[in-house]
Write a protein that holds these residues in place. Structure first.
Motif, PDB file in Angstrom:
ATOM      1  N   VAL A 282      70.528  38.145  -9.831  1.00  0.00           N
ATOM      2  CA  VAL A 282      69.095  38.058  -9.504  1.00  0.00           C
ATOM      3  C   VAL A 282      68.841  38.723  -8.154  1.00  0.00           C
ATOM      4  O   VAL A 282      67.915  39.535  -7.999  1.00  0.00           O
ATOM      5  CB  VAL A 282      68.597  36.591  -9.488  1.00  0.00           C
ATOM      6  N   VAL A 283      69.699  38.361  -7.163  1.00  0.00           N
ATOM      7  CA  VAL A 283      69.493  38.890  -5.810  1.00  0.00           C
ATOM      8  C   VAL A 283      69.594  40.418  -5.831  1.00  0.00           C
ATOM      9  O   VAL A 283      68.745  41.124  -5.261  1.00  0.00           O
ATOM     10  CB  VAL A 283      70.498  38.262  -4.813  1.00  0.00           C
TER      11      VAL A 283
ATOM     12  N   LEU B  93      63.650  33.687  -9.018  1.00  0.00           N
ATOM     13  CA  LEU B  93      62.602  34.687  -8.773  1.00  0.00           C
ATOM     14  C   LEU B  93      61.367  34.029  -8.155  1.00  0.00           C
ATOM     15  O   LEU B  93      60.724  34.591  -7.279  1.00  0.00           O
ATOM     16  CB  LEU B  93      62.237  35.394 -10.082  1.00  0.00           C
ATOM     17  N   ASN B  94      61.060  32.821  -8.620  1.00  0.00           N
ATOM     18  CA  ASN B  94      59.935  32.080  -8.066  1.00  0.00           C
ATOM     19  C   ASN B  94      60.128  31.796  -6.582  1.00  0.00           C
ATOM     20  O   ASN B  94      59.227  32.007  -5.771  1.00  0.00           O
ATOM     21  CB  ASN B  94      59.818  30.756  -8.822  1.00  0.00           C
ATOM     22  N   LEU B  95      61.336  31.303  -6.252  1.00  0.00           N
ATOM     23  CA  LEU B  95      61.604  30.949  -4.849  1.00  0.00           C
ATOM     24  C   LEU B  95      61.611  32.214  -3.983  1.00  0.00           C
ATOM     25  O   LEU B  95      61.063  32.223  -2.882  1.00  0.00           O
ATOM     26  CB  LEU B  95      62.949  30.210  -4.725  1.00  0.00           C
ATOM     27  N   ILE B  96      62.236  33.279  -4.539  1.00  0.00           N
ATOM     28  CA  ILE B  96      62.296  34.512  -3.739  1.00  0.00           C
ATOM     29  C   ILE B  96      60.895  35.116  -3.611  1.00  0.00           C
ATOM     30  O   ILE B  96      60.498  35.583  -2.547  1.00  0.00           O
ATOM     31  CB  ILE B  96      63.306  35.516  -4.353  1.00  0.00           C
TER      32      ILE B  96
ATOM     33  N   VAL C 150      70.042  33.988   0.660  1.00  0.00           N
ATOM     34  CA  VAL C 150      70.348  33.239  -0.559  1.00  0.00           C
ATOM     35  C   VAL C 150      71.824  32.842  -0.456  1.00  0.00           C
ATOM     36  O   VAL C 150      72.692  33.713  -0.360  1.00  0.00           O
ATOM     37  CB  VAL C 150      70.088  34.076  -1.824  1.00  0.00           C
ATOM     38  N   ASN C 151      72.093  31.541  -0.406  1.00  0.00           N
ATOM     39  CA  ASN C 151      73.468  31.068  -0.201  1.00  0.00           C
ATOM     40  C   ASN C 151      73.928  30.179  -1.348  1.00  0.00           C
ATOM     41  O   ASN C 151      73.132  29.419  -1.911  1.00  0.00           O
ATOM     42  CB  ASN C 151      73.561  30.239   1.085  1.00  0.00           C
TER      43      ASN C 151
ATOM     44  N   LYS D  14      66.402  30.695   1.822  1.00  0.00           N
ATOM     45  CA  LYS D  14      65.839  30.394   3.143  1.00  0.00           C
ATOM     46  C   LYS D  14      65.096  31.616   3.644  1.00  0.00           C
ATOM     47  O   LYS D  14      65.547  32.749   3.424  1.00  0.00           O
ATOM     48  CB  LYS D  14      67.017  30.054   4.062  1.00  0.00           C
ATOM     49  N   ASP D  15      63.931  31.384   4.277  1.00  0.00           N
ATOM     50  CA  ASP D  15      63.206  32.546   4.818  1.00  0.00           C
ATOM     51  C   ASP D  15      62.844  32.301   6.271  1.00  0.00           C
ATOM     52  O   ASP D  15      63.020  31.200   6.790  1.00  0.00           O
ATOM     53  CB  ASP D  15      61.958  32.840   3.958  1.00  0.00           C
ATOM     54  N   THR D  16      62.346  33.340   6.909  1.00  0.00           N
ATOM     55  CA  THR D  16      61.942  33.214   8.320  1.00  0.00           C
ATOM     56  C   THR D  16      60.413  33.351   8.398  1.00  0.00           C
ATOM     57  O   THR D  16      59.883  33.906   9.345  1.00  0.00           O
ATOM     58  CB  THR D  16      62.625  34.318   9.160  1.00  0.00           C
TER      59      THR D  16
END
Ligand code: ADP
Length: 655
Positions: free
Chosen positions: A486-487, A524-527, A542-543, A556-558
């Motif tokens: 996905v990533v 995909l939703n989270l990203i 993405v971990n 996680k995003d900034t």
């Protein structure tokens, strides 16, 4: 003493001075001599007396006694006889005269010295009459009376007293005798001893007031005993009076009433409802159960024991209730003697808001009069909160429909207007001329079709989830490669948005049961959210972390982050933090709700940590388990191409 120097005149003066009636009669009754007292008492003048025969004025009922006395005097030569007869006076009244009479039969004379005892006799008669009256009253009063003398010997039992001991009262001569055949108990249920029975205490000078005894023998009876010692004016005990009042019926009624109250009390206590008993008509607290005390303690901490609360006025204690409203309910109880409800009251108990209904129930006595009032507090916090929540949900739903209609219309409008352009180009023959523009328009149409498609998919899936028809197709997959794919597939897209996406994992392979297509949607939703809410230059991490029993996947995003009070609610349907904050994207507020449902259908959990302005971290925890009968992924007819999937899921990010 020598009386020889007294002459006839002296004697006469003296004889006429004495109040004693003196007279001498012949045996036939004619008066030979009568002194002045005779005249005074009988009222006859001296001349009338001369003509008077004593037998003619004697009372007819006393004549025989006089005859008997004269006979006796003749026979036995009696010296002086004491006799009492009635004589008719001049006024017509009779008077009692007590005589000392001497018959001198040989001389044919009768000497009499008498006193008027009419007053004494009249007094005796009055006394006798009142004594008889008293006896009749004592005999007939409904209370049982026992009268005894200074030695404790019974002198009187009246009828009610005899009725208590119908077959045995003949055997009672002294106080305490009834104890030989009967048992008596006091109100505590202890057997009463001889010396504490009322008779003995009265004999010692004690006054007894409402001493309740229970007599058990043929049947059980209750008596309230009152008693007093009676003294003469020198302080000597002359009589003791005991009155027994049969209160069996009252006691039984009281017992029934008490047992009803106890039953009520126990029932309410067991029901675990807060209840308060109030006196009537002043509404003071007479009893309260622990549950109600807990509420009162929560309102005012100083009221921390049942003893402190008891006796307080209800209106003073529950000041949180609008007094006029409470009094209105009290008035209703007074007027209608019916239950009255105080509805929907908000209280702050131990700092927390609770909602209550209060039911005021009057308790009626035997005569239908209000004896007390019970206040039952019903906690309706849950129902009220549910109602408020329902209201909120309805409001959210309303917002959602407004939002969704906008979301549905916008892509359609775009598609319509673009096709109109196409139509124009066709009609005016400029299709070829505008070929470069056409490519752009086709892209716009496709983009908006994806948006529509995403919305329709999400809505359908959500309603499937809610109605229980949504099924996962679980197969045993390497979750690491599912996520990594996905990533990789979105990395170019993300970088084109001016963001960096970094993938990291502590394991290369972890086989778990999952539905790869839906995991892909989740990721995909989270990203896509991370892209939407992160400014250019930001980063997305993405971990994957293997925890043994679970595999944790985080995105996680900034970006802009989420305020604390929204952390829970954004997983709820249709919830968006603030539309203005997501102006660089479109959305409906159902993505995260779907994500959460899909994760939970996998047996997993989703967790969010975020700080406003610093970024957000969504962590999904999947259980490390496999399925025995995995779904054959080759059968999946609905499989979309990867690029289609991404295009659909990312369709609400402006390009
Ligand atoms: P939407 O379609 O509105 O994105 P979602 O359910 O996916 O619906 O998200 C709900 C709301 O949660 C978003 O509108 C946004 O306010 C907030 N949100 C979701 N993800 C993030 C994120 N990574 N950063 C900041 N806010 C976010």
């Amino acid at each position: 003493m020598d009386n020889s120097n007294l002459d006839k005149e002296n004697y006469e003066t003296m004889v006429n001075l004495t109040p004693q009636i003196l007279c001498i009669t012949y045996e036939g009754g004619r008066i030979k001599y009568a002194n002045a007292a005779f005249n005074n008492v009988f009222g006859y003048s001296s001349d009338e007396i001369k003509e008077l025969n004593i037998f003619s004025i004697i009372h007819p009922d006393d004549k025989n006694s006089l005859d008997d006395a004269m006979l006796l005097a003749h026979k036995e030569q009696q010296d002086i006889m004491s006799l009492e007869f009635r004589y008719k006076c001049k006024s017509g009244n009779y008077k009692w005269i007590s005589w000392n009479i001497k018959f001198e039969c040989d001389k044919g004379l009768v000497y009499g010295a008498g006193s008027d005892i009419s007053n004494k006799i009249a007094l005796e008669q009055t006394l006798y009459a009142s004594n008889e009256k008293l006896k009749a009253i004592i005999e007939n009063v409904s209370e049982a009376m026992f009268i005894f003398d200074k030695d404790g010997n019974y002198t009187t039992f009246n009828r009610s007293a005899r009725d208590i001991f119908p077959s045995t009262f003949h055997n009672f001569s002294k106080i305490g005798d009834s104890l030989k055949e009967n048992n008596y108990y006091n109100i505590s249920g202890d057997l009463i001893k001889l010396e504490t029975m009322p008779g003995f205490r009265i004999l010692k000078g004690e006054k007894i007031s409402k001493y309740r005894v229970m007599k058990t023998n043929d049947s059980i009876a209750f008596y309230d005993i009152n008693g007093i010692p009676i003294y003469d004016d020198k302080g000597n005990f002359i009589a003791g009076i005991q009155c027994w009042n049969n209160v069996t019926e009252t006691v039984l009624h009281e017992e029934i009433l008490q047992s009803q109250i106890d039953l009520q009390h126990n029932t309410i206590d067991t029901l675990d409802l807060p209840f308060i008993k109030l006196s009537y008509p002043d509404f003071n607290i007479t009893d309260i159960n622990q549950k109600a005390l807990n509420i009162i303690k929560g309102l005012r901490p100083e009221m921390n024991s049942i003893d402190i609360v008891k006796g307080q006025n209800y209106g003073d204690i529950i000041t949180e209730f609008d007094k006029t409203n409470v009094f209105y309910h009290f008035q209703m109880i007074k007027d209608k003697k019916e239950t009255s409800y105080l509805e929907y009251k908000e209280l702050i108990v131990f700092g927390e808001t609770i909602f209550v209904n209060v039911l005021y129930q009057p308790i009626l006595g035997l005569e239908g009069d209000i004896q007390q009032v019970i206040a039952i507090i019903i906690d309706i916090t849950k129902e009220t909160m549910d109602k408020l929540q329902l209201k909120k949900n309805l409001k959210m739903q309303e917002e959602f429909f407004l939002n969704i209609s906008h979301e549905l219309k916008t892509p359609l409008n775009v598609i319509f207007s673009t096709t109109q352009l196409f139509d124009l180009y066709i009609k005016n023959g400029s299709l070829i001329e505008n070929q470069d523009k056409l490519e752009k328009y086709v892209h716009v149409i496709t983009q908006n079709c994806y948006r529509q498609s995403k919305l329709v998919n999400n809505l359908l899936d959500l309603s499937k989830i809610e109605s229980g028809f949504f099924k996962l197709h679980l197969s045993n997959e390497n979750i690491v490669s599912v996520i990594e794919n996905v990533v990789q597939s979105v990395s170019e897209y993300v970088e084109n948005k001016g963001l960096k996406i970094i993938f990291d994992t502590d394991i290369e392979e972890k086989i778990i049961a999952c539905d790869p297509i839906n995991i892909e949607r989740v990721m995909l939703n989270l990203i896509s959210n991370a892209i939407k809410f992160t400014m250019q230059g930001g980063e997305i991490f993405v971990n994957i972390l293997d925890k043994g029993a679970t595999v944790d996947i985080s995105v996680k995003d900034t970006g802009i982050g989420i305020a604390k009070n929204y952390l829970d609610v954004i997983f709820k349907r249709f919830k968006q933090v603030d539309k203005s904050l997501s102006r660089n994207a479109e959305g409906t507020g159902i993505g995260l709700c779907l994500v959460k449902s899909i994760v939970e259908l996998h047996g997993g959990k989703i967790n969010l940590e975020s700080e406003l302005g610093k970024g957000s971290k969504f962590t999904i925890e999947f259980p490390s388990r496999i399925v025995e009968l995995p779904y054959d992924t080759n059968n999946n007819s609905s499989i979309r191409s990867e690029i289609q999937t991404i295009n659909t899921e990312f369709s609400d990010i402006y390009s």
